[in-house]
Enzyme design. Structure first.
Site, PDB file in Angstrom:
ATOM      1  N   LYS A   1       9.573   2.977  -3.079  1.00 42.45           N
ATOM      2  CA  LYS A   1      10.688   3.647  -2.387  1.00 42.45           C
ATOM      3  C   LYS A   1      11.222   2.790  -1.242  1.00 42.45           C
ATOM      4  CE  LYS A   1       8.116   7.207  -1.267  1.00 42.45           C
ATOM      5  NZ  LYS A   1       6.833   6.750  -1.858  1.00 42.45           N
TER       6      LYS A   1
ATOM      7  N   ARG B   1       9.100  16.404   1.075  1.00 34.67           N
ATOM      8  CA  ARG B   1       7.795  16.220   0.439  1.00 34.67           C
ATOM      9  C   ARG B   1       7.109  17.537   0.137  1.00 34.67           C
ATOM     10  NH1 ARG B   1       6.466  10.787   2.416  1.00 34.67           N
ATOM     11  NH2 ARG B   1       4.433  10.099   1.713  1.00 34.67           N
TER      12      ARG B   1
ATOM     13  N   ARG C   1      -0.313  -4.164  -0.146  1.00 33.46           N
ATOM     14  CA  ARG C   1       0.951  -4.101   0.612  1.00 33.46           C
ATOM     15  C   ARG C   1       0.806  -4.642   2.040  1.00 33.46           C
ATOM     16  NH1 ARG C   1       4.138   1.436   0.890  1.00 33.46           N
ATOM     17  NH2 ARG C   1       2.150   2.352   1.495  1.00 33.46           N
TER      18      ARG C   1
ATOM     19  N   ARG D   1      -0.797  -1.357   6.951  1.00 32.88           N
ATOM     20  CA  ARG D   1      -0.874   0.011   7.456  1.00 32.88           C
ATOM     21  C   ARG D   1      -2.315   0.502   7.486  1.00 32.88           C
ATOM     22  NH1 ARG D   1       3.578   3.281   4.047  1.00 32.88           N
ATOM     23  NH2 ARG D   1       1.959   4.874   4.256  1.00 32.88           N
TER      24      ARG D   1
ATOM     25  N   ARG E   1      -3.660  10.859  -0.549  1.00 28.45           N
ATOM     26  CA  ARG E   1      -2.191  10.879  -0.535  1.00 28.45           C
ATOM     27  C   ARG E   1      -1.634  11.195  -1.917  1.00 28.45           C
ATOM     28  NH1 ARG E   1      -1.689   5.204   2.114  1.00 28.45           N
ATOM     29  NH2 ARG E   1       0.487   5.235   1.443  1.00 28.45           N
TER      30      ARG E   1
HETATM   31  P1  ADP Z   1       6.544   3.170  -1.146  1.00 28.54           P
HETATM   32  O1  ADP Z   1       7.586   3.050  -0.060  1.00 28.54           O
HETATM   33  O2  ADP Z   1       7.020   4.003  -2.301  1.00 28.54           O
HETATM   34  O3  ADP Z   1       5.215   3.629  -0.634  1.00 28.54           O
HETATM   35  P2  ADP Z   1       6.682   0.225  -1.256  1.00 28.54           P
HETATM   36  O4  ADP Z   1       8.120  -0.053  -1.481  1.00 28.54           O
HETATM   37  O5  ADP Z   1       6.139  -0.031   0.098  1.00 28.54           O
HETATM   38  O6  ADP Z   1       6.319   1.712  -1.746  1.00 28.54           O
HETATM   39  O7  ADP Z   1       5.847  -0.635  -2.336  1.00 28.54           O
HETATM   40  C1  ADP Z   1       4.423  -0.666  -2.313  1.00 28.54           C
HETATM   41  C2  ADP Z   1       3.934  -2.092  -2.572  1.00 28.54           C
HETATM   42  O8  ADP Z   1       4.182  -2.439  -3.939  1.00 28.54           O
HETATM   43  C3  ADP Z   1       4.633  -3.153  -1.730  1.00 28.54           C
HETATM   44  O9  ADP Z   1       3.692  -4.133  -1.368  1.00 28.54           O
HETATM   45  C4  ADP Z   1       5.710  -3.722  -2.668  1.00 28.54           C
HETATM   46  O10 ADP Z   1       5.933  -5.111  -2.407  1.00 28.54           O
HETATM   47  C5  ADP Z   1       5.091  -3.540  -4.048  1.00 28.54           C
HETATM   48  N1  ADP Z   1       6.072  -3.149  -5.078  1.00 28.54           N
HETATM   49  C6  ADP Z   1       7.175  -2.383  -4.926  1.00 28.54           C
HETATM   50  N2  ADP Z   1       7.834  -2.217  -6.101  1.00 28.54           N
HETATM   51  C7  ADP Z   1       7.096  -2.882  -7.026  1.00 28.54           C
HETATM   52  C8  ADP Z   1       7.262  -3.110  -8.455  1.00 28.54           C
HETATM   53  N3  ADP Z   1       8.291  -2.586  -9.130  1.00 28.54           N
HETATM   54  N4  ADP Z   1       6.307  -3.864  -9.063  1.00 28.54           N
HETATM   55  C9  ADP Z   1       5.259  -4.391  -8.376  1.00 28.54           C
HETATM   56  N5  ADP Z   1       5.068  -4.212  -7.046  1.00 28.54           N
HETATM   57  C10 ADP Z   1       5.967  -3.481  -6.381  1.00 28.54           C
HETATM   58  P1  ADP Z   2       3.941   6.449   1.213  1.00 33.70           P
HETATM   59  O1  ADP Z   2       3.743   4.995   1.174  1.00 33.70           O
HETATM   60  O2  ADP Z   2       2.697   7.240   0.905  1.00 33.70           O
HETATM   61  O3  ADP Z   2       5.098   6.952   0.459  1.00 33.70           O
HETATM   62  P2  ADP Z   2       5.063   7.205   3.875  1.00 33.70           P
HETATM   63  O4  ADP Z   2       5.274   6.041   4.754  1.00 33.70           O
HETATM   64  O5  ADP Z   2       6.227   7.889   3.306  1.00 33.70           O
HETATM   65  O6  ADP Z   2       4.028   6.747   2.775  1.00 33.70           O
HETATM   66  O7  ADP Z   2       4.196   8.288   4.654  1.00 33.70           O
HETATM   67  C1  ADP Z   2       2.981   7.984   5.322  1.00 33.70           C
HETATM   68  C2  ADP Z   2       2.330   9.260   5.851  1.00 33.70           C
HETATM   69  O8  ADP Z   2       3.216   9.889   6.796  1.00 33.70           O
HETATM   70  C3  ADP Z   2       2.067  10.337   4.797  1.00 33.70           C
HETATM   71  O9  ADP Z   2       0.810  10.149   4.147  1.00 33.70           O
HETATM   72  C4  ADP Z   2       2.109  11.606   5.639  1.00 33.70           C
HETATM   73  O10 ADP Z   2       0.914  11.784   6.383  1.00 33.70           O
HETATM   74  C5  ADP Z   2       3.201  11.313   6.649  1.00 33.70           C
HETATM   75  N1  ADP Z   2       4.545  11.744   6.179  1.00 33.70           N
HETATM   76  C6  ADP Z   2       5.609  10.946   5.877  1.00 33.70           C
HETATM   77  N2  ADP Z   2       6.669  11.677   5.477  1.00 33.70           N
HETATM   78  C7  ADP Z   2       6.267  12.973   5.524  1.00 33.70           C
HETATM   79  C8  ADP Z   2       6.893  14.223   5.218  1.00 33.70           C
HETATM   80  N3  ADP Z   2       8.164  14.280   4.753  1.00 33.70           N
HETATM   81  N4  ADP Z   2       6.164  15.359   5.368  1.00 33.70           N
HETATM   82  C9  ADP Z   2       4.892  15.324   5.818  1.00 33.70           C
HETATM   83  N5  ADP Z   2       4.238  14.192   6.120  1.00 33.70           N
HETATM   84  C10 ADP Z   2       4.907  13.026   5.983  1.00 33.70           C
END
Ligand code: ADP
Ligand code: ADP
Ligand code: ZN
Length: 215
Positions: free
Chosen positions: A13, A88, A127, A161, A172
């Site tokens: 995302k 969420r 990541r 992180r 999660r």
């Molecule tokens: P999210 O925001 O949904 O938690 P991220 O965009 O941070 O996910 O992606 C998680 C990790 O996976 C990052 O280190 C990113 O570089 C990698 N990543 C993202 N998209 C892909 C993909 N399509 N294939 C392989 N690795 C990916």
């Molecule tokens: P992910 O890589 O899991 O998609 P995010 O960066 O979106 O991670 O979120 C990290 C943490 O922040 C979550 O595990 C949760 O504890 C909190 N969080 C983020 N967005 C929300 C939301 N919309 N509602 C509740 N908790 C949230």
């Protein structure tokens, strides 16, 4: 154009939201990034959120809804926004519906990035981001061109992180299946849910997303 990007932790995302931001002139609103900024600032909200985030649970709906409500009216969101990590829970989705109605706004696309549970731990544990500019990388899937140097800003310091470890990821993922799956059902029922294969290579996911939002 206003978008919601959904998907489990590690689905891509954040990576894709940053590309959509650059390509379409719309603003990424990541509730996770906002919470991490609160934690870093040591605010009261940050102190409360930190405990929850460390365990992989969800921060209270009230806090999140109040935090986000202020954002969507921001001046820089005039051309549109990408909700990343919100809504969420069903309560957040219902609150968003009310908020948009009150403000006379609408969501143009809700897109789910689908990723197998089996791929998630590897995505999350590999990541890291550039400390200076926030560009995202991965140990295996998205390395900088020169090892140890950020492609975008030349920075040499990187951050991982605190919650990106195998134990927290499982919590999660469970929160995602238990509390966020109903949100997908909510948008499916409204007939606005679209799906993109998040298992594809990063550039291919970007192409599929660009195609989905250009329709
Ligand atoms: P999210 O925001 O949904 O938690 P991220 O965009 O941070 O996910 O992606 C998680 C990790 O996976 C990052 O280190 C990113 O570089 C990698 N990543 C993202 N998209 C892909 C993909 N399509 N294939 C392989 N690795 C990916
Ligand atoms: P992910 O890589 O899991 O998609 P995010 O960066 O979106 O991670 O979120 C990290 C943490 O922040 C979550 O595990 C949760 O504890 C909190 N969080 C983020 N967005 C929300 C939301 N919309 N509602 C509740 N908790 C949230
Ligand atoms: Zn950088």
């Amino acid at each position: 154009m206003n978008l919601i990007l959904m998907g489990p932790p590690g689905a891509g995302k954040g990576t894709q939201a940053k590309r959509l931001e650059a390509n379409h002139g719309i603003v990424q609103l990541s509730t996770g990034d906002m919470l991490r900024a609160e934690v870093a600032s040591g605010s009261e909200l940050g102190r409360q959120a930190k405990k929850v985030m460390e365990t992989g649970g969800l921060v209270s709906d009230e806090l999140i809804i109040a935090m986000l409500s202020a954002c969507i009216e921001r001046d820089d969101c005039r051309n549109g926004f990408i909700l990343d990590g919100f809504p969420r829970t069903s309560r957040q989705a219902e609150a968003l519906d009310r908020m948009l109605k009150e403000k006379g706004m609408k969501i143009d696309h809700v897109i789910e990035l689908t990723v197998d549970d089996g791929a998630i731990v590897r995505r999350i544990t590999g990541r890291y981001t550039c400390t200076k500019c926030g560009t995202g990388y991965h140990d295996e899937f998205q390395k900088p061109a020169k090892a140890g140097v950020c492609d975008k800003c030349g920075g040499r310091e990187f951050t991982r992180r605190a919650d990106d470890n195998a134990e927290t990821v499982r919590a999660r993922l469970k929160a995602y299946h238990d509390q966020t799956a109903p949100v997908i059902a909510h948008y499916r029922k409204k007939g606005v849910m679209e799906s993109v294969d998040g298992m594809a290579a990063i550039d291919d996911v970007t192409l599929a997303l660009n195609a989905a939002v250009s329709l």
